[in-house]
Design a protein around this motif. Structure first.
Motif, mmCIF file in Angstrom:
data_model
loop_
_atom_site.group_PDB
_atom_site.id
_atom_site.type_symbol
_atom_site.label_atom_id
_atom_site.label_comp_id
_atom_site.label_asym_id
_atom_site.label_seq_id
_atom_site.Cartn_x
_atom_site.Cartn_y
_atom_site.Cartn_z
ATOM 1 N N CYS A 1 -12.053 5.322 4.222
ATOM 2 C CA CYS A 1 -10.885 4.599 4.687
ATOM 3 C C CYS A 1 -10.823 4.583 6.221
ATOM 4 O O CYS A 1 -10.983 5.624 6.865
ATOM 5 C CB CYS A 1 -9.626 5.235 4.109
ATOM 6 S SG CYS A 1 -8.164 4.260 4.421
ATOM 7 N N PRO B 1 -3.881 5.172 -4.118
ATOM 8 C CA PRO B 1 -5.125 5.946 -4.256
ATOM 9 C C PRO B 1 -5.450 6.154 -5.732
ATOM 10 O O PRO B 1 -4.544 6.227 -6.569
ATOM 11 C CB PRO B 1 -4.773 7.288 -3.596
ATOM 12 C CG PRO B 1 -3.574 7.009 -2.742
ATOM 13 C CD PRO B 1 -2.820 5.941 -3.447
ATOM 14 N N ILE C 1 0.835 -1.199 0.000
ATOM 15 C CA ILE C 1 0.000 0.000 0.000
ATOM 16 C C ILE C 1 0.875 1.257 0.000
ATOM 17 O O ILE C 1 1.785 1.390 0.813
ATOM 18 C CB ILE C 1 -0.929 -0.026 1.234
ATOM 19 C CG1 ILE C 1 -1.864 -1.242 1.106
ATOM 20 C CG2 ILE C 1 -1.717 1.270 1.351
ATOM 21 C CD1 ILE C 1 -2.516 -1.650 2.395
ATOM 22 N N PHE D 1 -4.859 7.178 1.860
ATOM 23 C CA PHE D 1 -5.470 6.124 2.669
ATOM 24 C C PHE D 1 -5.438 6.459 4.161
ATOM 25 O O PHE D 1 -5.492 5.567 5.002
ATOM 26 C CB PHE D 1 -4.788 4.777 2.398
ATOM 27 C CG PHE D 1 -5.022 4.252 1.000
ATOM 28 C CD1 PHE D 1 -6.302 4.206 0.460
ATOM 29 C CD2 PHE D 1 -3.958 3.818 0.220
ATOM 30 C CE1 PHE D 1 -6.525 3.721 -0.819
ATOM 31 C CE2 PHE D 1 -4.163 3.323 -1.059
ATOM 32 C CZ PHE D 1 -5.452 3.282 -1.583
ATOM 33 N N ALA E 1 -9.386 3.576 -4.792
ATOM 34 C CA ALA E 1 -8.143 2.796 -4.833
ATOM 35 C C ALA E 1 -7.925 2.138 -6.186
ATOM 36 O O ALA E 1 -8.881 1.784 -6.880
ATOM 37 C CB ALA E 1 -8.174 1.727 -3.736
ATOM 38 N N TYR F 1 0.889 5.623 -0.496
ATOM 39 C CA TYR F 1 0.206 6.913 -0.701
ATOM 40 C C TYR F 1 1.099 8.045 -0.228
ATOM 41 O O TYR F 1 2.133 7.826 0.396
ATOM 42 C CB TYR F 1 -1.161 6.936 -0.001
ATOM 43 C CG TYR F 1 -1.117 6.737 1.497
ATOM 44 C CD1 TYR F 1 -1.164 5.460 2.050
ATOM 45 C CD2 TYR F 1 -1.030 7.828 2.363
ATOM 46 C CE1 TYR F 1 -1.126 5.278 3.430
ATOM 47 C CE2 TYR F 1 -0.991 7.654 3.739
ATOM 48 C CZ TYR F 1 -1.032 6.382 4.275
ATOM 49 O OH TYR F 1 -0.983 6.201 5.634
#
Lengths: 422, 422
Positions: free
Chosen positions: B34, B60, B10, B371, B379, B12
């Motif tokens: 989120c 994102p 993940i 996030f 996403a 961001y």
């Protein structure tokens, strides 16, 4: 004797300004060579095999005049530096890995497979200083049906130990042995590849120059990419009139054998004067020149002066293999140069960059880059049906937008020297 | 109450300079919002549905702050002109076709379907002056699950008959009726869209300004894209201090409601002064600005001054919908500007353009583009396995190269406000 025809919407360059477009026509391939384009199959060719590609576009394959195969491993990365720092921090670090033949195999298989999927049918490729890895690359390209010139790179100063040839005599001997071993390839040929003046001592250049004469090899190198690089060359070669003259002094500037000089972003009047009337090809690499903050090459001037210009992806200072993208960026950067830097240099047109991608760079390989009779048969079949439009588009418009929109997935078939690659 | 988690790598933006990267972690979506990123599922969320995306990247969704939906029909074409001639010769010609609702349906279905496949999850979109066609576009976007602001364009001077609102009062009434009909949409919202000062009379601007106050609508328009355009504005509005002041005089420059101004290539000190401290978003459209030879916007200055900047594809002066490509071109053009035009304006970094594509433009829609807890859940799941490399790459490097190499095919899944689009 193999003869066949492809049917579709056939497009190629007549010259820099004019496209030749033949809707629903036949292009004939005879033993790997184009036998012309016809609205109907001529009497002599009745009954030959014909693949009907319907409304698809059939265009000449593209030539990538400048690409570093070992750098493909870090494409899209490390764009935060300018040329000299980038070489030190990224390119030289990666290239050292090619002393390991297992690594080289993994990397060059990926490069070759992706090159096959791309719009490129001819390429002038830098390997590394490693003979075995370079031969491996050539073997992979040959097996894939590629036409290419590949260079074992020469460099003996201003570079890390793992890449530095320590002795100019030995470097020349190693290169000569590599040239001998290249005889095993039919389609992939050796090209002499002094990296660039800052990495090649006078003695190395002298010895390579002897090899060039002995074997009649073409040359590829870099020229006037970056201001700091140019200043360094003038420091290393105080007697030279300009960067290009440093190559010319060793007969490596397109006077005898053809030479490809990548970039030429900052070539001045004197250098351009030297380029004229030679077998010298500028490999214009607009993405690389943006990514490394080098600037924008004066392509309009090169064209006006009659200098030969092709396009280069310059992996990995360029991020991808797409010559379509190089075409788009060549046009876009020429517009920015015209707007910001020099209002006298008119932007490049679609017809001009399409010419560069096909005949311009193709000329380095001889009769390559169009469907006129006698040209080697390199062709791409383009399926653009997923680029939908609410209205009808002319073939010319469908061709033009590909410059911006084409991806590998649009290449439905690819032929090199008459051989179907996929 | 719908709660689920996605598992993967993940990434961001924390801010313009810093990325937050969580390998093999969970991001939780709770009713479209989120609920944070965790290395393991927290106690409270044990047992919720979880999609494990393995080593894929989860980032994102992107915001496209400036795109002309009707122009998608001629994307990649007609790049041979500068702004004003391009509007006359290409954009206005195409936009007139949208009086025909059948044509509009064909065109907008293609646009919407391609937008769905792209990396864009939010967009600020220009329609045309036609109410019915614009409502149809909004309906298609709503059905596709898109979050967007869409504008029925206002223009009552200096444009062809088929697009010209002949009466400012009627234009405002038509616009008000359109606003009322937009109530039927949940996700797609109206945005006031005076085309640009040269196409909007003082009276039209005055009446739109009233509507803006009445309905508290945001505004989108164009600003300082091209020198000829700016000169024209100064001629049409002799009393205005700068182009931006012409919008500001009608309260349409981000003082009350948010405003998006596309381009700002030639914004000078005075205009930049006006932008500061406002709810004003610059839509930076680097490809468009190259294609129409407009120049390169001083994005570094905007960032230094704390002005909000997002990215725009600007279809069809930009050729494609890819915000990844806008990111790459933003970096590349900033390097060329730094090299050629102004050595004080340092090139943009990856972290900065990734921020612009996500939080920068996303802020226009509220808590959008990352996030962190409380942000709306947009996403993208990226499958980059076909971008092969002989060695291991860090997650950070895999993310960075996407800027240059990502195509639609790499988007494995897409979520908007928690809803899975594909």
């Amino acid at each position: 004797m193999e003869v066949y025809a492809l049917k579709g919407n056939i497009c190629y360059s007549l010259d820099k300004d004019e496209l030749s477009i033949h809707e629903n026509s036949y292009v004939i391939c005879e033993n790997g060579v184009c036998a012309g384009v016809y609205p109907d199959l001529p009497e002599d060719y009745r009954g030959i095999a014909c693949t009907d590609y319907g409304s698809r576009l059939i265009i000449p394959g593209f030539t990538d005049l400048h690409v570093h195969a070992p750098q493909y491993a870090f494409r899209g990365l490390g764009m935060d530096l300018e040329l000299l720092e980038w070489l030190e921090g990224h390119a030289f670090v990666e290239e050292q890995r090619y002393s390991d033949l297992n690594y080289a195999k993994r990397a060059y298989e990926i490069f070759t497979e992706d090159l096959v999927k791309s719009a490129t049918t001819r390429a002038c490729i830098f390997g590394t200083v490693h003979t075995e890895a370079t031969l491996l690359l050539m073997e992979l390209l040959e097996k894939a049906g590629f036409k290419a010139c590949v260079g074992r790179v020469n460099m003996d100063r201003n570079c890390p130990e793992g890449l530095c040839e320590t002795d100019a005599l030995k470097a020349a001997q190693d290169t000569e042995r590599w040239i001998a071993r290249c005889q095993e390839f039919q389609q992939v040929k050796p090209i002499l590849t002094p990296r660039f003046i800052p990495a090649c001592s006078d003695e190395l250049m002298r010895r390579l120059s002897e090899l060039q004469k002995r074997y009649g090899l073409p040359v590829q190198s870099h020229l006037s990419e970056n201001q700091a690089e140019i200043a360094w060359v003038m420091e290393l070669c105080p007697e030279t009139a300009c960067y290009g003259a440093a190559y010319d002094g060793y007969g490596m500037f397109g006077k005898g054998s053809p030479a490809i000089m990548a970039h030429c972003v900052h070539s001045g009047e004197e250098e351009i004067g030297l380029m004229k009337g030679r077998k010298l090809f500028v490999a214009h690499c607009p993405e690389s020149n943006a990514n490394l903050s080098s600037g924008i090459a004066p392509v309009r001037t090169f064209l006006d002066e009659g200098i030969k210009v092709g396009l280069g992806s310059d992996i990995a200072a360029g991020s991808g293999l797409s010559v379509f993208r190089a075409m788009a960026l060549a046009v876009q950067c020429s517009k920015l140069k015209w707007r910001i830097e020099d209002g006298n240099l008119k932007p490049l047109k679609f017809s001009e960059v399409f010419y560069m991608a096909t005949r311009g760079g193709g000329e380095f390989f001889g009769n390559v880059g169009c469907f006129e009779k006698g040209y080697e048969f390199d062709a791409l079949v383009i399926n653009d049906t997923d680029l939908r439009s609410p209205g009808e588009l002319t073939v010319r418009k469908r061709l033009e937008r590909l410059m911006y929109l084409a991806e590998d997935k649009h290449i439905a078939a690819k032929y090199i020297c008459g051989r179907k690659i996929f």
